[in-house]
Structures are given as structure tokens and as C-alpha cells.
Design an enzyme around this catalytic site. Structure first.
Site, mmCIF file in Angstrom:
data_model
loop_
_atom_site.group_PDB
_atom_site.id
_atom_site.type_symbol
_atom_site.label_atom_id
_atom_site.label_comp_id
_atom_site.label_asym_id
_atom_site.label_seq_id
_atom_site.Cartn_x
_atom_site.Cartn_y
_atom_site.Cartn_z
ATOM 1 N N THR A 149 0.886 -1.247 -0.066
ATOM 2 C CA THR A 149 0.083 -0.099 -0.012
ATOM 3 C C THR A 149 0.789 1.292 0.019
ATOM 4 O OG1 THR A 149 -1.660 1.257 1.402
ATOM 5 C CG2 THR A 149 -0.311 -0.159 2.608
ATOM 6 N N ASP A 150 0.220 2.286 -0.593
ATOM 7 C CA ASP A 150 0.889 3.536 -0.366
ATOM 8 C C ASP A 150 1.143 4.176 1.104
ATOM 9 O OD1 ASP A 150 -1.698 4.477 -0.165
ATOM 10 O OD2 ASP A 150 -1.713 5.809 -1.715
ATOM 11 N N GLU A 151 0.300 3.669 1.963
ATOM 12 C CA GLU A 151 -0.091 4.047 3.349
ATOM 13 C C GLU A 151 1.556 3.929 4.171
ATOM 14 O OE1 GLU A 151 -3.390 3.145 5.410
ATOM 15 O OE2 GLU A 151 -4.526 2.933 3.501
ATOM 16 N N TYR A 177 -1.750 -0.571 10.980
ATOM 17 C CA TYR A 177 -2.031 -1.202 9.658
ATOM 18 C C TYR A 177 -0.716 -1.012 8.770
ATOM 19 C CZ TYR A 177 -3.165 -1.613 5.130
ATOM 20 O OH TYR A 177 -3.361 -1.951 3.421
ATOM 21 N N LYS A 184 2.152 -3.209 7.265
ATOM 22 C CA LYS A 184 2.582 -3.503 5.858
ATOM 23 C C LYS A 184 3.897 -3.112 5.585
ATOM 24 C CE LYS A 184 0.098 -4.679 2.924
ATOM 25 N NZ LYS A 184 -0.284 -5.969 2.231
HETATM 26 P P1 NAD Z 1 -9.587 -7.617 2.465
HETATM 27 O O1 NAD Z 1 -9.529 -7.211 3.902
HETATM 28 O O2 NAD Z 1 -10.835 -7.398 1.461
HETATM 29 O O3 NAD Z 1 -9.345 -9.151 1.967
HETATM 30 C C1 NAD Z 1 -8.069 -9.498 2.812
HETATM 31 C C2 NAD Z 1 -8.175 -11.231 2.563
HETATM 32 O O4 NAD Z 1 -7.189 -11.812 3.331
HETATM 33 C C3 NAD Z 1 -9.637 -11.725 3.154
HETATM 34 O O5 NAD Z 1 -10.236 -12.577 2.279
HETATM 35 C C4 NAD Z 1 -9.283 -12.681 4.282
HETATM 36 O O6 NAD Z 1 -10.095 -13.737 4.818
HETATM 37 C C5 NAD Z 1 -7.770 -12.914 3.914
HETATM 38 N N1 NAD Z 1 -6.826 -13.424 5.168
HETATM 39 C C6 NAD Z 1 -6.644 -12.603 6.363
HETATM 40 N N2 NAD Z 1 -5.646 -13.156 7.086
HETATM 41 C C7 NAD Z 1 -5.529 -14.193 6.489
HETATM 42 C C8 NAD Z 1 -4.420 -15.169 6.854
HETATM 43 N N3 NAD Z 1 -3.897 -15.294 8.141
HETATM 44 N N4 NAD Z 1 -4.436 -16.239 6.010
HETATM 45 C C9 NAD Z 1 -5.129 -16.281 4.800
HETATM 46 N N5 NAD Z 1 -5.934 -15.447 4.194
HETATM 47 C C10 NAD Z 1 -6.166 -14.475 5.254
HETATM 48 O O7 NAD Z 1 -8.449 -6.804 1.558
HETATM 49 P P2 NAD Z 1 -8.143 -5.917 0.269
HETATM 50 O O8 NAD Z 1 -8.662 -4.789 0.247
HETATM 51 O O9 NAD Z 1 -8.814 -6.917 -0.788
HETATM 52 O O10 NAD Z 1 -6.570 -5.892 0.162
HETATM 53 C C11 NAD Z 1 -5.874 -6.783 -0.281
HETATM 54 C C12 NAD Z 1 -4.295 -6.473 -0.290
HETATM 55 O O11 NAD Z 1 -4.227 -5.362 -0.885
HETATM 56 C C13 NAD Z 1 -4.016 -6.208 1.432
HETATM 57 O O12 NAD Z 1 -2.676 -6.702 1.254
HETATM 58 C C14 NAD Z 1 -4.007 -4.709 1.378
HETATM 59 O O13 NAD Z 1 -2.923 -4.112 2.239
HETATM 60 C C15 NAD Z 1 -3.692 -4.131 -0.182
HETATM 61 N N6 NAD Z 1 -3.870 -2.887 -0.399
HETATM 62 C C16 NAD Z 1 -5.475 -2.567 -0.271
HETATM 63 C C17 NAD Z 1 -5.799 -1.487 -0.966
HETATM 64 C C18 NAD Z 1 -7.195 -0.969 -0.655
HETATM 65 O O14 NAD Z 1 -7.737 -0.029 -0.823
HETATM 66 N N7 NAD Z 1 -8.050 -1.987 -0.329
HETATM 67 C C19 NAD Z 1 -4.777 -0.588 -1.258
HETATM 68 C C20 NAD Z 1 -3.545 -0.745 -1.324
HETATM 69 C C21 NAD Z 1 -3.177 -2.112 -1.072
HETATM 70 P P1 TYD Z 2 -10.614 3.784 4.366
HETATM 71 O O1 TYD Z 2 -11.526 3.359 3.379
HETATM 72 O O2 TYD Z 2 -10.967 3.290 5.659
HETATM 73 O O3 TYD Z 2 -9.243 3.875 3.641
HETATM 74 P P2 TYD Z 2 -7.708 4.272 4.204
HETATM 75 O O4 TYD Z 2 -7.969 4.793 5.661
HETATM 76 O O5 TYD Z 2 -6.813 2.827 4.284
HETATM 77 O O6 TYD Z 2 -7.266 5.476 3.381
HETATM 78 O O7 TYD Z 2 -10.919 5.483 4.377
HETATM 79 C C1 TYD Z 2 -10.820 6.314 3.648
HETATM 80 C C2 TYD Z 2 -11.029 7.679 3.912
HETATM 81 O O8 TYD Z 2 -12.131 8.007 4.563
HETATM 82 C C3 TYD Z 2 -9.874 8.015 4.921
HETATM 83 O O9 TYD Z 2 -9.330 9.321 5.043
HETATM 84 C C4 TYD Z 2 -10.855 7.927 6.378
HETATM 85 C C5 TYD Z 2 -12.061 8.371 5.965
HETATM 86 N N1 TYD Z 2 -13.306 7.686 6.358
HETATM 87 C C6 TYD Z 2 -14.156 8.286 6.900
HETATM 88 O O10 TYD Z 2 -14.321 9.819 6.958
HETATM 89 N N2 TYD Z 2 -15.260 7.951 7.520
HETATM 90 C C7 TYD Z 2 -15.705 6.582 7.621
HETATM 91 O O11 TYD Z 2 -16.633 6.086 8.099
HETATM 92 C C8 TYD Z 2 -14.469 5.797 7.104
HETATM 93 C C9 TYD Z 2 -14.427 4.220 7.512
HETATM 94 C C10 TYD Z 2 -13.363 6.257 6.472
#
Ligand code: NAD
Ligand code: TYD
Length: 364
Positions: free
Chosen positions: A141-143, A166, A170
């Protein structure tokens, strides 16, 4: 160079979550030589039913196994049995707010789990004679870069400066991936991506939460002043970037992936209210904007994320195909058409989380 193999047996971890689901569905469609093994623990965020409607042809090239990336014995026997050509590692705990309330599982899964997966991959890669074509692709992630001020962008050389448990977990997992490349030569790649949105996203995250709350006329909780900025990327664009990097990226390299779509949170909420009101037929005094509530901020809330995606564009020719408008329309359509999916993932655990996270936030 594109890896040339007749049939690729790919391990995808966390494939029942949001991005993993979209990735597997998309990859099966566009890579007819891939067989995908989806390893997922099925935490609250994982839903194996996301694959019930695969075509017969795609079903033949897909298998699911429930398991934990923290379990070395399980991983070693899986790798022994399957001899994977590559690993694409999505599995993680992914919600910042949950990492503030309970960080332990973030360290366990994101750090220890990634470490165990690297170990199993390394053992199996060595046994197979260190094939050059093997790839360990870590989805990050960019975070990890922390927070930006009003100017500038994250590049691949921006120093890590994570703010939440988190993002710290990462960041640690990224360092382990790099260490396994530098120390043991395991051919690995990392992609650091901005915020995704699209179908199958668990409705604890900002965009699906707001869409559903608008549809159901519930309060719209905006943290702090609502001026935090995220760089939004439609999930299918992310999936296409991952395939590019997995197939054509250089081991040892990191690629930033972003949507070039920076918006303040509050502007997204306004936009979603207006787009949905148009669809539902709420006008004038009835506007969903009246549901907006500014609530207590998230501690350590990063102010701005923005990705400079020049490297992946120049080196691999990837660019997002969706604009924020087309991506958001597709996302709204999906949530409106998939009420059954929404109801099925909003379990007792989900309701408890919503209560836990929002009841204690004061309305400002
Ligand atoms: P998500 O939370 O929707 O899905 C995570 C999945 O991992 C779930 O299906 C869960 O059951 C599985 N999981 C959790 N713990 C596990 C374990 N111990 N063993 C096996 N499986 C396990 O997450 P997402 O939003 O799909 O994100 C996927 C990846 O992308 C993550 O690594 C996250 O850090 C990264 N990412 C997400 C975003 C975003 O905006 N969602 C952005 C950048 C990077
Ligand atoms: P989120 O989807 O949790 O992603 P991330 O924190 O990983 O960027 O949140 C996106 C943005 O929205 C973040 O600045 C937090 C804000 N946010 C709210 O304002 N209200 C909410 O209920 C949630 C879940 C997030």
C-alpha cells in the site's frame, strides 16, 4: 520480458477479499493458461461465494483452499503438493480503524504471515532448482509512506514513514520481502497501491459504507473536517497493473500504482449523494447531503496520499483505463444490483464492528 510457460500454476493468497476476488475473476478471464489456487483463511473479510458464478471454463482453472498464511506446516505441504510458478500475496488484515482498536492480528497476519509465506516459497523455489521464472509478488500500500502535505507525490524512493498499526505492519512486510530478495535471491516484486474502490469491497471501507448508508438513509460519518485526501483507483485497473508487474516487472523492483484521482473525502460524499439521489429520485430538501455528520477524527489520520505512477507507466506501459466518474458509476451499479451479497456479508460480527467504531465517535 514476458514469462513464457504453457500453464502457470499461481498461488493467490487472500483471494476471497475485495481486491483478490476482483483479481482472480479478471485473471481467469484474460489469462487462459493460468490455473489459480486461492488460499484464504476466510476471516470476516473473506467470502468464498464470490466465485459461485464463474463460467464452467474458468471453474476448471480455479481451486479454493481454506488455510492460514501463519501456519508453516500447512504452507509447506501445500507448496510440496502444488509446485507453484508464482505467488501473488494479497492476504492481510486491511482496515486502519480495526488496526487502531486491535493491532495484534495485524502484526500476526501481515508481518508473521508474510514471513511464513516467504519461507515456504523460498524452500519450494530452491527445491525446484531456483527457476528464473518464479515470482513472489507482494501487494502493498501507499500508506507505508505516511502522510503528504498539500504538494508532492509518493515515488518508489520516498522513505517509509507509516502512521497506523496497519501501515506499520505492511511496511514491515515489505522489508521482509526485500530482505528475502537481497539475502536469499528469492525473485520478488512489490507494488504499493493507492486506495481502491469497486465491486466486492467489504462495506466497512469508506466508499461502500457511504453508498450503502445513502441507499438506506443512514447517517454518513465523515471523520474530522473531511478534508483528508486519497488517490482513488478503480480495482480492475489495479488488477491489470498487478498482472503487468507480475509478468513483466523486474525482480527486486517496487512499482507504485495510483489512479491519478485525488479527492477530499467530503467531496466524494457530496458526489455520491448527488449520483445516488439522481438514481433514487431524492431531490431538494430530501437530498442525501442532509445525512452527513462530521464525527471524531481517526487518531494518526494521514492527511493526504498521492501516487506518482511515472515508473510503471514508462517502464511497463500501464495506465488506469477508468476515470473516477466511470469507475464510480460501475461501483454504484454493482452495489445497487447486489443487495443479496451485501446482506450476506453484513453478519453479526459486522454489525458489532459498526457499533463499536461509530457509537463512540462524537458528532461535531
Ligand atoms: P480484504 O480485507 O478485503 O481481504 C483480505 C483477505 O485476506 C480476506 O479474504 C481474508 O479472509 C484474507 N486473510 C486475512 N488473514 C489471513 C490469513 N492469516 N491467512 C489467509 N488469508 C487471510 O483486503 P483487500 O482490500 O482486498 O486488500 C488486499 C491487499 O491489498 C492487502 O494486502 C492490502 O494491504 C492491499 N491494499 C489494499 C488497498 C485497498 O484500497 N483495499 C490499497 C492498497 C493495498
Ligand atoms: P478507508 O476506506 O478506511 O481507507 P484508508 O484509511 O486506508 O485510506 O478510509 C478512506 C478515507 O475515508 C480515510 O481518510 C478515512 C475516511 N473515512 C471517513 O471519513 N469515514 C468513515 O466512516 C470511514 C470508514 C473512513
Amino acid at each position: 520480458m514476458v514469462c513464457q510457460l504453457d500453464r502457470r500454476n499461481i498461488l493467490v493468497t487472500g483471494g476471497c477479499g475485495f481486491i483478490g476476488t476482483n483479481f482472480i475473476r479478471h485473471a481467469l478471464d484474460i489469462r487462459p493458461d493460468w490455473h489459480i489456487v486461492n488460499l484464504d483463511l476466510l476471516t470476516y473479510a473473506g467470502n468464498p461465494e464470490n466465485f459461485n458464478d464463474l463460467s464452467l471454463e474458468n471453474k476448471k482453472r480455479y481451486s479454493f483452499i481454506q488455510g492460514d498464511i501463519r501456519d508453516s506446516d500447512f504452507l509447506n505441504s501445500l507448496f510440496e503438493k502444488e509446485s507453484f510458478d508464482g505467488v501473488i500475496h494479497f492476504a492481510a488484515e486491511s482496515h486502519v480503524d480495526r488496526s487502531i482498536q486491535g493491532p495484534d492480528v495485524f502484526v500476526d497476519t501481515n508481518v508473521t504471515g508474510t514471513f511464513r509465506l516467504l519461507e515456504a516459497s523460498l524452500v519450494s523455489w530452491k527445491k525446484a532448482g531456483r527457476p528464473d521464472s518464479f515470482r513472489f509478488h507482494h501487494i502493498s500500500t501507499d500508506e507505508v509512506y505516511g502522510s503528504l502535505g498539500p504538494d508532492g507525490y509518493f515515488t518508489e524512493t520516498t522513505p517509509y514513514d507509516p502512521s497506523s498499526p496497519y501501515s506499520a505492519s505492511k511496511a514491515a512486510s515489505d522489508h521482509f520481502v526485500n530482505a528475502y530478495l537481497k539475502t536469499f535471491d528469492l525473485p520478488s516484486l512489490i507494488t504499493n497501491c493507492s486506495n481502491n474502490y469497486g465491486p466486492f469491497q467489504f462495506p466497512e471501507k469508506f466508499i461502500p459504507l457511504m453508498i450503502l448508508n445513502i441507499m438506506e438513509e443512514k447517517q454518513l460519518p465523515v471523520y474530522g473536517d473531511g478534508k483528508n485526501i486519497r488517490d482513488w483507483l478503480y480495482v480492475i485497473d489495479h488488477c491489470e497493473a498487478i498482472i503487468k508487474v507480475f509478468e513483466e516487472g523486474k525482480p527486486g523492483e517496487t512499482y507504485n500504482i495510483g489512479g491519478n484521482a485525488e479527492y477530499q473525502n467530503i467531496d466524494i460524499v457530496y458526489l455520491l449523494c448527488d449520483m445516488l439521489d439522481d438514481r433514487i429520485g431524492r431531490f431538494g430538501n430530501n437530498s442525501s447531503r442532509k445525512l452527513i455528520q462530521f464525527v471524531t477524527d481517526r487518531p494518526g489520520h494521514d492527511r493526504r496520499y498521492a501516487i506518482d505512477a511515472t515508473k510503471i507507466r514508462n517502464e511497463l506501459g500501464w495506465m488506469p483505463r477508468y476515470t473516477f466518474d466511470t469507475g464510480m458509476k460501475a461501483t454504484i451499479d454493482w452495489y445497487m444490483e447486489n443487495v443479496e451479497w451485501v446482506n450476506s456479508v453484513r453478519s453479526g460480527e459486522y454489525r458489532e464492528w459498526i457499533k463499536n467504531n461509530y457509537d463512540k465517535r462524537k458528532v461535531k
